[in-house]
Design a protein around this motif. Structure first.
Motif, PDB file in Angstrom:
ATOM      1  N   UNK A 262       0.826  -1.205   0.000  1.00 48.14           N
ATOM      2  CA  UNK A 262       0.000   0.000   0.000  1.00 48.14           C
ATOM      3  C   UNK A 262       0.866   1.263   0.000  1.00 48.14           C
ATOM      4  N   UNK A 263       1.924   1.231   0.797  1.00 42.83           N
ATOM      5  CA  UNK A 263       2.734   2.452   0.885  1.00 42.83           C
ATOM      6  C   UNK A 263       3.439   2.713  -0.441  1.00 42.83           C
ATOM      7  N   UNK A 264       3.824   1.643  -1.097  1.00 47.79           N
ATOM      8  CA  UNK A 264       4.448   1.791  -2.408  1.00 47.79           C
ATOM      9  C   UNK A 264       3.461   2.391  -3.408  1.00 47.79           C
ATOM     10  N   UNK A 265       2.199   1.902  -3.322  1.00 49.84           N
ATOM     11  CA  UNK A 265       1.174   2.423  -4.226  1.00 49.84           C
ATOM     12  C   UNK A 265       0.986   3.911  -3.988  1.00 49.84           C
ATOM     13  N   UNK A 266       0.919   4.284  -2.698  1.00 52.37           N
ATOM     14  CA  UNK A 266       0.673   5.683  -2.357  1.00 52.37           C
ATOM     15  C   UNK A 266       1.800   6.575  -2.876  1.00 52.37           C
ATOM     16  N   UNK A 267       3.017   6.104  -2.659  1.00 51.29           N
ATOM     17  CA  UNK A 267       4.149   6.895  -3.129  1.00 51.29           C
ATOM     18  C   UNK A 267       4.096   7.007  -4.648  1.00 51.29           C
ATOM     19  N   UNK A 268       3.785   5.887  -5.300  1.00 55.60           N
ATOM     20  CA  UNK A 268       3.718   5.880  -6.753  1.00 55.60           C
ATOM     21  C   UNK A 268       2.675   6.839  -7.280  1.00 55.60           C
ATOM     22  N   UNK A 269       1.517   6.865  -6.615  1.00 52.44           N
ATOM     23  CA  UNK A 269       0.436   7.735  -7.080  1.00 52.44           C
ATOM     24  C   UNK A 269       0.839   9.192  -6.906  1.00 52.44           C
ATOM     25  N   UNK A 270       1.467   9.467  -5.766  1.00 47.27           N
ATOM     26  CA  UNK A 270       1.894  10.845  -5.529  1.00 47.27           C
ATOM     27  C   UNK A 270       2.945  11.275  -6.554  1.00 47.27           C
ATOM     28  N   UNK A 271       3.805  10.331  -6.873  1.00 46.19           N
ATOM     29  CA  UNK A 271       4.879  10.673  -7.808  1.00 46.19           C
ATOM     30  C   UNK A 271       4.388  10.694  -9.250  1.00 46.19           C
ATOM     31  N   UNK A 272       3.185  10.168  -9.485  1.00 52.66           N
ATOM     32  CA  UNK A 272       2.645  10.180 -10.836  1.00 52.66           C
ATOM     33  C   UNK A 272       3.060   8.989 -11.677  1.00 52.66           C
ATOM     34  N   UNK A 273       3.770   8.037 -11.085  1.00 55.78           N
ATOM     35  CA  UNK A 273       4.153   6.862 -11.861  1.00 55.78           C
ATOM     36  C   UNK A 273       3.040   5.827 -11.878  1.00 55.78           C
ATOM     37  N   UNK A 274       2.183   5.844 -10.861  1.00 58.44           N
ATOM     38  CA  UNK A 274       1.041   4.936 -10.827  1.00 58.44           C
ATOM     39  C   UNK A 274      -0.235   5.770 -10.834  1.00 58.44           C
TER      40      UNK A 274
END
Lengths: 995, 257
Positions: A262-274
């Motif tokens: 989940x934390x990876x997803x959140x970081x990814x979404x914030x960074x715009x990669x996911x």
């Protein structure tokens, strides 16, 4: 210096105070340590009617209401516990068997521990809410015991003890306390009674072992259930997926890729990669899904099982966009799960691991890729993506039927076997089901829940909830439909019915003008008011009147049932209505939002009786311009309830010259002018296929299907309702700029029309202008084929599908410019005219009543923007579901009406695929899928098709030099018959091309 | 995540196991800092504050605050420690919330203290909040009362304060009738979820000297909330009074000895 630190030992209350310390992480990824006080006490009752000691210190709230004891004196027993028992489920038991606890055949007298309730809330909010519902029901005897607040049962987490172990220990401690407590209670009462056993239900092996060591009655859920009557059915309802799943950890057997954290997803979404979005599956191709994310204009395509990685349509997922070379165009092919993966044996997979993608599936996909590479197709390739994680599962209960070919039916013994359930919703994958009653389930509509979808399983695993009845029986199909669209169809609860006026059907408008009901009400009983509705309408929301004024203008009134007088904010009836949101109309059934007494009697503006109403009265010039408008609560007496046909006849009959008819004529002429004005402003005249099922009056078996006719009187009523809605919208928005409940219809983005515009220009050389609703309206008018009058309607139907759907919203959440209703070409709009059947109208009534200072707005709900927003969100969903349910019901009955008949009709090609096409049949309002393989001649091979995606033409080579050209918008003759699918046992309308 | 206030209807127990009319544990000490003219330390549950009073003293040059000539001015300085909340947060000088608390406390005491006895002087109340868990203003007022008594500044009576909130509920017999379940002395979690007010009374009677509410509530509910709050103030007064008397006794004993 003195030290402020003090030892807790000196405090006399110290033993009663503890603190709870826990760590939580926030959405933004911060970690917080939270310290809470706990006051431990000894006055929390056990709530057993056997106990007199606890009765002495029952807690009371500030108003002196005491809580009643719920656990019965003589609880039911089983073979193992003949003296009766109280059940104490732990969290696992509730997670695995919530459906069991809701059964009415057993599971009474249950103690829910606070520890368990808390844990359940963390694990699954829906289950938590269901459990709370159970604790409120009077006959189930559920008691929530707050063990963590009771001194004797409070457990301190030890060092190095996991939270789960601590909670299990708390449960065991509470159970043993209960056991002792009850023994004492019975002993002290002096009477020799049997002490009911306190039984812990758990599916945790370690917990059970420890419980046995502590000499506590404990047993696994399955073991307990097998001791009950009807055990087979009940056992099927246990979720088995969570138990003992440690066996398969071998990497090679994992079929699906792992989800990222989940934390990876959140970081990814914030960074715009996911990207995050809702996953939806194409209704024509179960292997193709799409996710709309804000970062991309077009939806992201999810192709194939591996990319969709265990997501089910409706889940909120996180996706990763694939590199550009892998981008594709959406498929132009029909792919159906039933036909591809037929005859799979559900048991097979238990043995060895297998590939995610079956050979057939791979071929279907590959072919498609080849085609898209070969021809230079019109659309640019769309970005594709794969799912890397699921934020929120939106699994609900699904209705379907058991795939007969998936299990070996020969085994007569009641062994548990595994079968596939094929959901009614095509977008949902097959669900694997463990059942002991496979034979009984065949040919039935079955309700199931998905429990899990693990990496090593091709299909999700679920469990049986209940059967609805035979496939195709009217009752089962209707219920299935209601469940599929989440329509609340249960009868109204007692609490709701208690809110009705005590007089029942004898309720009358009070005779005395000094009665409080008459406060600020205008007496409009002498006006010549009438209502115009469809034949047989019982819930009459609206009535109208018009009379000439001395200055040459007209006074026109729209009178709406005063539902808000009967449904007070925040009571049980209001809560129920706000959940239901709308009345649902099926072909043979109506699921009311409000109890029938209100809907069809007290609120319904029936003729010849006095009724409370909420009136909107305008002064209109003969050109239908508004001079003034007033809103008032009133009392009216309708003179007549017309059907549309009757009203039309009366208006058209020149011999009728009474004032009522004159009024109706005035209304009609005014409505024509209003209509013209609306059209000039750019309102759209859209079409959707609407048919009416005619049924035999006695058996209500459908016998024929008719398309609905529209009369001038339909439009009469509609125009004035629109006018009332717009006037009210303006009024409540002025009064409550932040919290008015309005309805808007956003302009569709130009991309929505792209496909249709290209199709029209390629096939007919027509241009579709979409820059504004007025432009669209006028260009739709030009879409005419002189030889084919229906062509225009067909285009309108297709255009309607490109539109956004209208939605309710709270005025504070959007700028005024965004209030616009695109379809009606009005700058502001709300729903006011059908409070009996729509909750939004009821809210608008309350707001209008407050706006004219009739009654204050209830502070709790309607003044708070966030509360209103959640109301809007719910009614938007309910509204949509009600429409879909209504349509599905018509579809089912059309199928029933066609049963055993073969008819030839005219049809139009709406969509062309490379292996088939969709044909629309106006006569029945149905769309049928025609597949190439159904066009084969006398059991030959599937004919070859050559698809020209740029010209929207499918050339079919029927062999022997014969060919056939299927063209978009082309007129075809089709044969329609109903057919029972052997695999699914479901009756379907089959459409075939003729000649 | 633990449960929230919606379970109150099930149990008549609050999030921390209290009943509706129970205060949290209040612990108070007086004269905690020898260097100050008056000081106190007060805990209401997990809300912990230290208060010191200096003065009456001569007006400082250029000091802020309404210093009038014939009366002593009361300057209140509230400091919220960065570690006092769940999240570490530094509050600046110009924080509006702190300024409002300061103004409320200052105006409450300017009518209770006999400021006319100290013309051309200031009384400075400094409050440090060490830990916050609801009822912050109430704790500050109570601590200030104790410190002012310790400083020996004459006042007409104690100002005591506590909070009260309301949980909406519905009668089982008459669904149209709305009932209110008032709650006494809210903790931090409850303050987030429910409407609440801070009430402060003067003396043992029912004279309300402070009433602050920043949440929305229906006007019908206000009455029962106030009643419960005033009732709670009486309980708080007894606790504070006991602390003062215990201290007084010790002072007397030391003098006699």
């Amino acid at each position: 210096m003195t030290s402020l630190k003090r030892s807790l030992a000196t405090d006399p209350h110290a033993s009663n105070i503890s603190s709870k310390v826990f760590v939580r992480s926030t959405k933004s990824g911060k970690v917080q340590k939270i310290v809470r006080e706990l006051y431990l006490r000894q006055d929390i009752p056990c709530s057993s009617k056997l106990c007199s000691a606890c009765l002495a210190n029952v807690p009371a709230d500030a108003n002196g209401n005491e809580t009643l004891f719920v656990l019965s004196e003589k609880p039911a027993g089983t073979k193992a516990f003949p003296t009766g028992h109280y059940l104490v489920p732990d969290t696992n038991a509730l997670l695995n068997g919530m459906d069991l606890f809701e059964q009415s055949s057993g599971f009474y007298d249950v103690i829910i521990l606070q520890t368990v309730l808390e844990e359940l809330r963390n694990r699954s909010l829906p289950l938590y809410n269901r459990l709370l519902g159970l604790t409120k029901s009077e006959y189930k005897h559920y008691y929530v015991f707050f063990n963590d607040f009771r001194l004797e049962t409070y457990v301190v987490r030890e060092k190095n003890e996991t939270i789960n172990d601590r909670n299990d220990r708390a449960v065991r401690k509470a159970v043993s306390w209960y056991q002792e407590h009850l023994q004492q209670a019975v002993k002290s009462s002096g009477r020799s009674k049997n002490v009911p056993a306190v039984v812990m239900l758990s599916d945790d092996r370690a917990n059970l072992q420890k419980a046995n060591a502590d000499r506590i009655n404990a047993c696994p859920l399955a073991e307990y259930v097998s001791g009950l009557d009807d055990a087979d059915r009940l056992l099927d309802m246990i979720n088995t997926s969570r138990q003992g799943h440690e066996a398969r950890t071998n990497v090679s057997e994992q079929i699906y890729p792992e989800y990222i954290t989940l934390s990876k997803m959140m970081t990814g979404i914030r960074a715009g990669t996911l990207h995050q979005g809702v996953f939806s599956v194409s209704p024509y191709n179960y292997l193709e899904g799409s996710v709309h994310v804000p970062a991309f204009e077009k939806s992201l395509l999810i192709l194939g099982r591996e990319s969709s990685n265990r997501a089910v349509s409706g889940d909120i997922v996180v996706v990763e966009v694939l590199p550009k070379p892998q981008w594709k165009t959406p498929s132009t092919k029909i792919v159906e799960e039933e036909t591809l993966n037929k005859d799979e044996n559900a048991d097979v997979e238990e043995g060895e691991g297998e590939a995610v993608v079956t050979e057939q599936e791979r071929r279907a996909l590959q072919e498609q890729v080849k085609k898209t590479h070969g021809s230079n197709v019109e659309g640019r390739p769309q970005p594709t993506a794969r799912i890397v994680g699921v934020i929120k599962r939106n699994w609900r209960q699904y209705v379907g039927h058991v795939d007969g070919s998936s299990s070996s039916m020969s085994q007569k013994n009641r062994r548990q076997q595994t079968v596939f359930l094929i959901p009614m919703d095509k977008r949902i994958p097959k669900i694997r089901l463990h059942t002991r009653q496979a034979e009984e389930l065949l040919g039935k509509r079955v309700l199931v829940t998905i429990d899990s979808w693990d990496r090593d399983s091709r299909y999700p695993v679920g469990h049986f909830v209940r059967t609805l009845g035979e496939v195709e029986s009217k009752g089962a199909e209707t219920e299935a439909l209601l469940l599929e669209y989440d329509v609340q169809y249960r009868p109204f609860a007692k609490g709701v019915l208690d809110c009705l006026p005590r007089e029942g059907h004898d309720w009358k408008v009070p005779a005395s003008l000094y009665d409080p009901g008459w406060r600020d009400r205008r007496d409009l009983r002498d006006l010549l008011i009438c209502s115009i509705d469809p034949v047989g309408c019982q819930d009459i929301d609206d009535a109208l009147h018009a009379r000439p004024l001395p200055n040459g203008n007209f006074e026109v009134g729209v009178h709406i049932a005063d539902v808000s007088h009967f449904v007070r904010p925040n009571n049980a009836m209001d809560a129920e209505a706000s959940i239901r949101g709308t009345t649902v109309y099926l072909v043979d059934k109506r699921i009311d939002m409000l109890p029938t007494l209100l809907g069809t009697d007290l609120c319904s503006l029936k003729p010849y009786v006095e009724r409370y109403a909420f009136s909107t009265i305008w002064e209109l010039t003969p050109d239908a311009d508004i001079v003034s408008s007033t809103f008032t609560k009133s009392v009216i007496r309708s003179r007549e309830a017309f059907s549309y046909e009757q009203a039309q006849l009366r208006i058209d009959d020149p011999s009728q010259t009474d004032p009522l008819t004159q009024g109706m004529r005035a209304l009609l002429s005014l409505s024509r002018k209003l209509h013209q004005k609306r059209m000039d402003a750019g309102a759209l005249n859209l079409a959707s296929p609407e048919v009416r099922v005619q049924s035999e009056s006695e058996t209500s078996d459908p016998i024929d299907v008719k398309t609905k006719e529209l009369l001038a009187t339909n439009s009469l009523v509609e125009e004035f309702m629109l006018l009332a809605n717009i006037s009210v919208a303006r009024k409540i928005h002025t009064a409550f700029p932040q919290t008015a409940l309005l309805r808007r219809h956003t302009a569709p983005p130009a991309t929505n029309f792209e496909a249709l515009a290209t199709q029209l220009s390629v096939k007919r050389g027509l241009t579709l202008r979409t820059e504004s609703s007025a432009a669209l309206a006028s260009s739709l008018d030009t879409c005419i084929d002189a030889r084919e009058p229906f062509f225009n309607t067909l285009v309108r139907i297709l255009a309607t599908r490109c539109m956004m759907s209208a939605e309710y919203f709270c005025s504070g959440t959007h700028a005024y410019a965004d209030f616009r209703h695109y379809g009606l070409a009005s700058d502001i709009y709300t729903h006011f005219t059908s409070p009996i059947r729509r909750y939004a109208d009821l809210v608008a009534h309350r707001q209008l009543a407050a706006a004219i200072n009739y009654s204050p707005l209830d502070a709790g709900s309607l003044q708070s923007k966030s509360r209103l927003e959640s109301v809007c969100k719910n009614i938007n969903v309910r509204h949509r579901n009600a429409q879909l349910a209504g349509r599905a019901s018509v579809e089912f009955y059309v199928g029933q009406a066609l049963k055993g008949r073969v008819t030839e009709e005219e049809g139009f090609v709406m969509k062309v695929f490379e292996n088939g096409c969709v044909v629309f049949v106006p006569r029945f309002g149905i769309e049928g899928l025609v597949r190439l393989r159904e066009m084969r001649v006398d059991g030959g091979l599937e004919p070859e098709g050559e698809f020209d995606a740029e010209e929207y033409v499918l050339n079919v080579n029927l062999g022997g030099g014969k060919g056939r050209r299927i063209e978009l918008f082309g007129k075809v003759r089709v044969r329609i018959r109903d057919e029972k699918d052997e695999g699914t046992g479901k009756r379907k309308v089959r459409v075939e091309l003729v000649g | 995540m633990p449960l929230d206030t919606s379970i109150y209807a099930l149990s008549h127990l609050r999030l921390d196991g209290r009943r509706w009319n129970e205060l949290r544990r209040i612990h108070a000490q007086i004269s905690t800092q020898a260097a100050a003219d008056g000081s106190s330390y007060l805990e209401m549950g997990n809300t912990k504050v230290i208060c010191t009073v200096s003065g009456p003293a001569e007006v400082r040059r250029g000091a802020a605050g309404g210093v009038q000539d014939e009366k002593a001015g009361i300057i209140v300085e509230v400091g919220i420690a960065g570690f006092s909340g769940i999240e570490r947060k530094k509050r600046g000088r110009g924080d509006k919330r702190i300024a409002e608390m300061q103004a409320t406390i200052s105006s409450a005491f300017s009518s209770t203290l006999f400021t006319h006895l100290y013309p051309r002087s200031t009384i400075t109340i400094t409050i440090s909040i060490l830990s916050q868990d609801g009822s912050l203003l109430a704790a500050c007022l109570n601590a200030a009362t104790l410190a002012l008594i310790d400083a020996g500044i004459p006042m007409s009576d104690y100002i005591v304060s506590c909070t009260s909130g309301a949980i909406p509920s519905y009668s089982r017999t008459d669904p149209d009738k709305e009932l209110v379940d008032p709650l006494l002395d809210l903790n931090g979690q409850e303050e987030l979820e429910l409407p609440w007010l801070t009430v402060g009374t003067l003396g043992a009677g029912e004279r309300i000297s402070v009433c602050v509410m920043e949440t929305k509530v229906r006007v019908e509910r206000l009455e029962s909330m106030l009643a419960v709050g005033v009732d709670g103030c009486k309980q708080v007064r007894e606790i504070l009074d006991a602390v003062v008397r215990r201290r007084g006794k010790r002072v007397l004993e030391s003098v006699v000895r």
